[in-house]
Motif scaffolding. Structure first.
Motif, PDB file in Angstrom:
ATOM      1  N   LYS A  25      -2.392 -11.730   6.967  1.00  0.00           N
ATOM      2  CA  LYS A  25      -3.012 -13.032   7.202  1.00  0.00           C
ATOM      3  C   LYS A  25      -2.663 -13.603   8.570  1.00  0.00           C
ATOM      4  N   ALA A  26      -1.682 -13.033   9.245  1.00  0.00           N
ATOM      5  CA  ALA A  26      -1.195 -13.627  10.487  1.00  0.00           C
ATOM      6  C   ALA A  26      -1.681 -12.918  11.743  1.00  0.00           C
ATOM      7  N   ALA A  27      -1.918 -11.624  11.682  1.00  0.00           N
ATOM      8  CA  ALA A  27      -2.235 -10.872  12.896  1.00  0.00           C
ATOM      9  C   ALA A  27      -3.457 -10.000  12.669  1.00  0.00           C
ATOM     10  N   GLY A  28      -4.225  -9.812  13.717  1.00  0.00           N
ATOM     11  CA  GLY A  28      -5.405  -8.977  13.623  1.00  0.00           C
ATOM     12  C   GLY A  28      -5.170  -7.547  14.048  1.00  0.00           C
ATOM     13  N   PHE A  29      -4.028  -7.269  14.647  1.00  0.00           N
ATOM     14  CA  PHE A  29      -3.790  -5.940  15.192  1.00  0.00           C
ATOM     15  C   PHE A  29      -3.045  -5.010  14.245  1.00  0.00           C
ATOM     16  N   THR A  30      -2.459  -5.537  13.162  1.00  0.00           N
ATOM     17  CA  THR A  30      -1.749  -4.700  12.200  1.00  0.00           C
ATOM     18  C   THR A  30      -1.676  -5.409  10.850  1.00  0.00           C
ATOM     19  N   ASP A  31      -1.414  -4.641   9.827  1.00  0.00           N
ATOM     20  CA  ASP A  31      -1.260  -5.220   8.499  1.00  0.00           C
ATOM     21  C   ASP A  31       0.205  -5.396   8.124  1.00  0.00           C
ATOM     22  N   PHE A  32       1.042  -4.405   8.483  1.00  0.00           N
ATOM     23  CA  PHE A  32       2.459  -4.434   8.130  1.00  0.00           C
ATOM     24  C   PHE A  32       3.306  -3.952   9.287  1.00  0.00           C
TER      25      PHE A  32
ATOM     26  N   ASP B  17      19.244  -2.289   7.097  1.00  0.00           N
ATOM     27  CA  ASP B  17      18.512  -3.530   7.394  1.00  0.00           C
ATOM     28  C   ASP B  17      17.000  -3.321   7.351  1.00  0.00           C
ATOM     29  N   LEU B  18      16.519  -2.657   6.334  1.00  0.00           N
ATOM     30  CA  LEU B  18      15.104  -2.339   6.197  1.00  0.00           C
ATOM     31  C   LEU B  18      14.319  -3.580   5.791  1.00  0.00           C
ATOM     32  N   VAL B  19      13.272  -3.888   6.559  1.00  0.00           N
ATOM     33  CA  VAL B  19      12.440  -5.068   6.322  1.00  0.00           C
ATOM     34  C   VAL B  19      10.977  -4.666   6.467  1.00  0.00           C
TER      35      VAL B  19
ATOM     36  N   PRO C 211       0.828  -1.203   0.000  1.00  0.00           N
ATOM     37  CA  PRO C 211       0.000   0.000   0.000  1.00  0.00           C
ATOM     38  C   PRO C 211       0.865   1.256   0.000  1.00  0.00           C
ATOM     39  N   GLY C 212       0.306   2.339  -0.474  1.00  0.00           N
ATOM     40  CA  GLY C 212       1.035   3.598  -0.569  1.00  0.00           C
ATOM     41  C   GLY C 212       1.600   4.074   0.753  1.00  0.00           C
ATOM     42  N   GLN C 213       0.860   3.863   1.838  1.00  0.00           N
ATOM     43  CA  GLN C 213       1.335   4.300   3.158  1.00  0.00           C
ATOM     44  C   GLN C 213       2.611   3.575   3.547  1.00  0.00           C
ATOM     45  N   VAL C 214       2.695   2.298   3.242  1.00  0.00           N
ATOM     46  CA  VAL C 214       3.895   1.526   3.573  1.00  0.00           C
ATOM     47  C   VAL C 214       5.055   1.991   2.698  1.00  0.00           C
ATOM     48  N   VAL C 215       4.784   2.242   1.435  1.00  0.00           N
ATOM     49  CA  VAL C 215       5.827   2.725   0.528  1.00  0.00           C
ATOM     50  C   VAL C 215       6.370   4.069   1.006  1.00  0.00           C
TER      51      VAL C 215
END
Length: 92
Positions: free
Chosen positions: A50-57, A42-44, A25-29
């Motif tokens: 699919k794994a967590a309900g509290f955040t997307d990234f 070390d940017l990751v 998504p644009g916000q992550v970019v």
């Protein structure tokens, strides 16, 4: 008689599957670019949709000293504020 590639035995057979490229998504970019502008190392980016309900990234990075880490965090917060988003949690 078989013609072609030899078959690899066992459960460790090679597959030709390729990972699907994920569109961020644009916000992550914007957050990643803000961190890169401050020379983050070390940017990751972890995709947790699919794994967590509290955040997307999760955007994780490092710096060479405490002052740089603070500058990276401030830059990411400012970039997200320009998008109208407030991060849930920031360390650094």
């Amino acid at each position: 008689m078989r013609i072609g590639r030899p078959r690899q035995a066992g459960c460790m057979a090679k597959t030709d599957k390729r990972r699907k490229q994920v569109r961020l998504p644009g916000q992550v970019v914007h957050a990643v670019r803000a961190a890169e502008d401050k020379k983050a190392t070390d940017l990751v980016v972890l995709d947790l949709r699919k794994a967590a309900g509290f955040t997307d990234f999760f955007v994780i990075s490092s710096g060479t000293n405490p002052r740089q880490v603070s500058a990276i965090a401030d830059s990411v917060k400012a970039a997200l504020a320009d998008e109208g988003v407030k991060p849930a949690h920031v360390e650094g």
